[in-house]
Design an enzyme around this catalytic site. Structure first.
Site, mmCIF file in Angstrom:
data_model
loop_
_atom_site.group_PDB
_atom_site.id
_atom_site.type_symbol
_atom_site.label_atom_id
_atom_site.label_comp_id
_atom_site.label_asym_id
_atom_site.label_seq_id
_atom_site.Cartn_x
_atom_site.Cartn_y
_atom_site.Cartn_z
ATOM 1 N N GLY A 13 0.826 -1.210 0.000
ATOM 2 C CA GLY A 13 0.000 0.000 0.000
ATOM 3 C C GLY A 13 0.858 1.258 0.000
ATOM 4 N N VAL A 15 1.065 3.688 2.330
ATOM 5 C CA VAL A 15 1.796 3.919 3.580
ATOM 6 C C VAL A 15 2.905 2.869 3.717
ATOM 7 C CG1 VAL A 15 1.605 4.090 6.096
ATOM 8 C CG2 VAL A 15 -0.243 4.955 4.662
ATOM 9 N N ARG A 118 -7.208 3.614 17.966
ATOM 10 C CA ARG A 118 -6.871 4.937 18.523
ATOM 11 C C ARG A 118 -7.649 5.304 19.781
ATOM 12 N NH1 ARG A 118 -6.768 8.229 12.887
ATOM 13 N NH2 ARG A 118 -5.021 7.119 11.979
ATOM 14 N N CYS A 158 -3.045 12.176 10.494
ATOM 15 C CA CYS A 158 -1.990 13.151 10.158
ATOM 16 C C CYS A 158 -2.503 14.592 10.209
ATOM 17 C CB CYS A 158 -1.346 12.834 8.829
ATOM 18 S SG CYS A 158 -2.484 12.708 7.466
ATOM 19 N N GLN A 184 -4.903 20.118 3.559
ATOM 20 C CA GLN A 184 -4.199 18.842 3.611
ATOM 21 C C GLN A 184 -3.748 18.343 2.237
ATOM 22 O OE1 GLN A 184 -7.021 17.746 7.399
ATOM 23 N NE2 GLN A 184 -6.310 16.041 6.155
ATOM 24 N N SER A 187 -0.878 13.519 -0.585
ATOM 25 C CA SER A 187 -0.163 12.313 -0.135
ATOM 26 C C SER A 187 -0.784 11.778 1.158
ATOM 27 C CB SER A 187 1.330 12.588 0.048
ATOM 28 O OG SER A 187 1.508 13.639 0.953
ATOM 29 N N GLY A 188 -1.414 12.647 1.933
ATOM 30 C CA GLY A 188 -2.105 12.212 3.156
ATOM 31 C C GLY A 188 -3.300 11.323 2.841
ATOM 32 N N LYS A 213 -12.254 13.365 13.619
ATOM 33 C CA LYS A 213 -10.976 12.854 14.151
ATOM 34 C C LYS A 213 -10.107 14.019 14.625
ATOM 35 C CE LYS A 213 -10.728 9.321 10.613
ATOM 36 N NZ LYS A 213 -10.014 9.006 9.390
ATOM 37 N N HIS A 251 1.051 19.369 5.171
ATOM 38 C CA HIS A 251 -0.263 19.829 5.656
ATOM 39 C C HIS A 251 -0.082 21.187 6.336
ATOM 40 C CE1 HIS A 251 -1.792 16.017 4.647
ATOM 41 N NE2 HIS A 251 -2.001 15.486 5.835
ATOM 42 N N THR A 337 5.152 13.811 4.902
ATOM 43 C CA THR A 337 5.877 12.604 4.511
ATOM 44 C C THR A 337 6.754 12.157 5.676
ATOM 45 O OG1 THR A 337 5.924 13.446 2.292
ATOM 46 C CG2 THR A 337 7.370 11.613 2.767
HETATM 47 P P1 NAP Z 1 -3.667 1.208 0.398
HETATM 48 O O1 NAP Z 1 -2.686 1.930 -0.455
HETATM 49 O O2 NAP Z 1 -5.028 0.920 -0.136
HETATM 50 O O3 NAP Z 1 -2.976 -0.187 0.844
HETATM 51 C C1 NAP Z 1 -3.690 -1.135 1.548
HETATM 52 C C2 NAP Z 1 -2.771 -2.269 1.974
HETATM 53 O O4 NAP Z 1 -3.568 -3.186 2.736
HETATM 54 C C3 NAP Z 1 -2.183 -3.076 0.808
HETATM 55 O O5 NAP Z 1 -0.869 -3.474 1.124
HETATM 56 C C4 NAP Z 1 -3.093 -4.298 0.748
HETATM 57 O O6 NAP Z 1 -2.466 -5.437 0.184
HETATM 58 C C5 NAP Z 1 -3.328 -4.498 2.228
HETATM 59 N N1 NAP Z 1 -4.471 -5.368 2.476
HETATM 60 C C6 NAP Z 1 -5.737 -5.262 2.004
HETATM 61 N N2 NAP Z 1 -6.484 -6.301 2.435
HETATM 62 C C7 NAP Z 1 -5.679 -7.084 3.210
HETATM 63 C C8 NAP Z 1 -5.843 -8.297 3.927
HETATM 64 N N3 NAP Z 1 -7.012 -8.948 3.948
HETATM 65 N N4 NAP Z 1 -4.793 -8.783 4.618
HETATM 66 C C9 NAP Z 1 -3.596 -8.139 4.612
HETATM 67 N N5 NAP Z 1 -3.360 -7.001 3.929
HETATM 68 C C10 NAP Z 1 -4.387 -6.463 3.243
HETATM 69 O O7 NAP Z 1 -3.884 1.974 1.782
HETATM 70 P P2 NAP Z 1 -2.955 3.106 2.477
HETATM 71 O O8 NAP Z 1 -3.246 4.441 1.887
HETATM 72 O O9 NAP Z 1 -1.544 2.638 2.537
HETATM 73 O O10 NAP Z 1 -3.559 3.144 3.939
HETATM 74 C C11 NAP Z 1 -3.372 2.049 4.816
HETATM 75 C C12 NAP Z 1 -3.913 2.384 6.194
HETATM 76 O O11 NAP Z 1 -3.191 3.490 6.739
HETATM 77 C C13 NAP Z 1 -5.389 2.780 6.230
HETATM 78 O O12 NAP Z 1 -5.964 2.269 7.425
HETATM 79 C C14 NAP Z 1 -5.339 4.296 6.295
HETATM 80 O O13 NAP Z 1 -6.462 4.845 6.899
HETATM 81 C C15 NAP Z 1 -4.105 4.502 7.129
HETATM 82 N N6 NAP Z 1 -3.482 5.818 6.922
HETATM 83 C C16 NAP Z 1 -3.065 6.473 8.007
HETATM 84 C C17 NAP Z 1 -2.482 7.707 7.903
HETATM 85 C C18 NAP Z 1 -2.008 8.399 9.151
HETATM 86 O O14 NAP Z 1 -1.466 9.463 9.094
HETATM 87 N N7 NAP Z 1 -2.147 7.805 10.288
HETATM 88 C C19 NAP Z 1 -2.293 8.303 6.660
HETATM 89 C C20 NAP Z 1 -2.692 7.608 5.545
HETATM 90 C C21 NAP Z 1 -3.299 6.353 5.693
HETATM 91 P P3 NAP Z 1 -2.711 -5.901 -1.345
HETATM 92 O O15 NAP Z 1 -1.889 -4.985 -2.213
HETATM 93 O O16 NAP Z 1 -2.222 -7.308 -1.355
HETATM 94 O O17 NAP Z 1 -4.180 -5.765 -1.613
#
Ligand code: NAP
Length: 360
Positions: A13, A15, A118, A158, A184, A187-188, A213, A251, A337
């Protein structure tokens, strides 16, 4: 020197890719396991991520040939082969809770970017410069989970990193009311202009769930540990407006603040200049030396200019008329980032490592 083997769950993904990039040359963390869904499992990482690779730098050689594991089916094997995992996945909420608690119960600590944990009062939600002391609640969590070393720690959304750190050193003046307008970067949202062309020349004044949030999470960051759990702060009263803007990284927040005792401008600038959190005191590898960097209003934070602050924030004091409801307007910029998503997770993990939470 510390040395821990690390897994990334959700490695394919957006992140996850950022984690892999940040960990490629990390002095303490050795990238050992990459895991994702069954769709990616069994393939070399290069092939599993394929055209989804969205970082500006190539896939690190260290990661390219690692065979991707299935985060759910291979859980026991993964938990046994690393010292802790980072987790950022796109799955239904109840499955994320089960996945993260599953690793914790197998005695593998989890540093998570997902929102699901959280709001547990025994799960620290870390902006390491602001609430490092919250890691104390991990002991309560371990009792709940029945573990010796397994636990979940999370990072906040973020959006709050664009204004909470600037207000943090000013809490002694009594934060009463806060109105934050957050601008924002894409990339976020896990996007680039290539993957989200409709953001070019556009602004979206609504991000689902983001304002809630942004209003609730600071109350936990500013909460205190009582009887082994985090008790949320009661003040300030926060209201926010979150907008997605056509900026790749960074951001920005315009924050209007009313204090109990209005500080002078000089006192604010001094508090920002002198503020050091636990990452600076411990000299953590990813900690910016200067956390809050003051700029004059006419040289105010701009996403395009403020990229060399090592993950530190840019802060300035904006114009405000005398007879309004607020005492100050601050304009702040966080590097999303280095400090948002994966970057915030890496710093949180460094804090936990420095405090011995990944020892066996
Ligand atoms: P993304 O690009 O859609 O990537 C999702 C990831 O989850 C992929 O690696 C996918 O694997 C994996 N996945 C999906 N179904 C799965 C399963 N059943 N078992 C194991 N892995 C699975 O998402 P993202 O943007 O990276 O975001 C990921 C998380 O981070 C989300 O919860 C999002 O809300 C959070 N986030 C947090 C922040 C922060 O600042 N805290 C910022 C951005 C995002 P495959 O490629 O194999 O499908």
């Amino acid at each position: 020197m510390k040395n821990y083997n690390v897994g990334v769950i959700g490695a394919t993904g957006m992140v996850g890719q950022r984690f892999i990039t940040l960990l490629a040359d990390h002095p303490w963390f050795n990238l050992k396991v990459l895991a994702a869904s069954s769709r990616s499992a069994g393939k070399p990482y290069r092939e599993a991520v394929g055209a989804k690779w969205a970082m500006r730098t190539p896939i690190p050689a260290k990661a390219a040939d690692i065979i991707v594991k299935d985060a759910e089916k291979d859980m026991e094997e993964i938990a046994a082969s690393v010292d802790f995992v980072f987790c950022a996945v796109d799955m239904p909420s109840e499955e994320i809770i089960a996945l993260e608690q599953g690793y914790a119960k197998l005695e593998c600590p989890v540093v998570s970017n997902n929102k699901e944990h959280r709001y547990f009062n025994d799960v620290p939600m870390l902006i390491p410069e602001c609430n490092a002391e919250h890691i104390a609640v991990i002991e309560t969590q371990k009792k709940r989970l029945g573990t010796k070393r397994g636990f979940v720690a999370v990072k906040p959304n973020c959006s709050i990193q664009s204004y909470v750190p600037a207000l943090h050193p000013l809490r002694e003046y009594g934060l009463k009311t806060v109105l934050a307008c957050n601008y924002q970067a894409i990339s976020g949202a896990g996007k680039t202009f290539e993957t989200w062309p409709e953001m070019v020349d556009n602004l979206i004044p609504f991000i689902k769930g983001e304002e809630q949030k942004s209003e609730v999470e600071p109350m936990k960051i500013w909460g205190e540990v009582r009887d082994g759990v985090i008790v949320n702060a009661a003040e300030p009263l926060i209201t926010t407006q979150c907008l997605r803007v056509p900026v790749s990284d960074g951001h920005t927040s315009a924050v209007f603040v009313k204090f109990d005792k209005k500080p002078s401008k000089e006192a604010i600038i001094k508090a920002w200049a002198e503020y050091k959190g636990e990452p600076q005191r411990l000299n953590l590898p990813s900690a910016p030396k200067q956390f809050l960097n003051y700029f004059e209003e006419d040289n105010r934070p701009q996403a395009k200019l403020d990229r060399d602050l090592e993950g530190g924030m840019a802060v300035s004091i904006g114009r405000l008329r005398e007879d309004t409801l607020f005492d100050y307007k601050f304009v702040c910029l966080s590097h999303n980032t280095l400090r948002g998503a994966a970057g915030g997770g890496v710093l949180a993990a460094e804090l936990l490592a420095a405090k011995g939470y990944f020892e066996r």
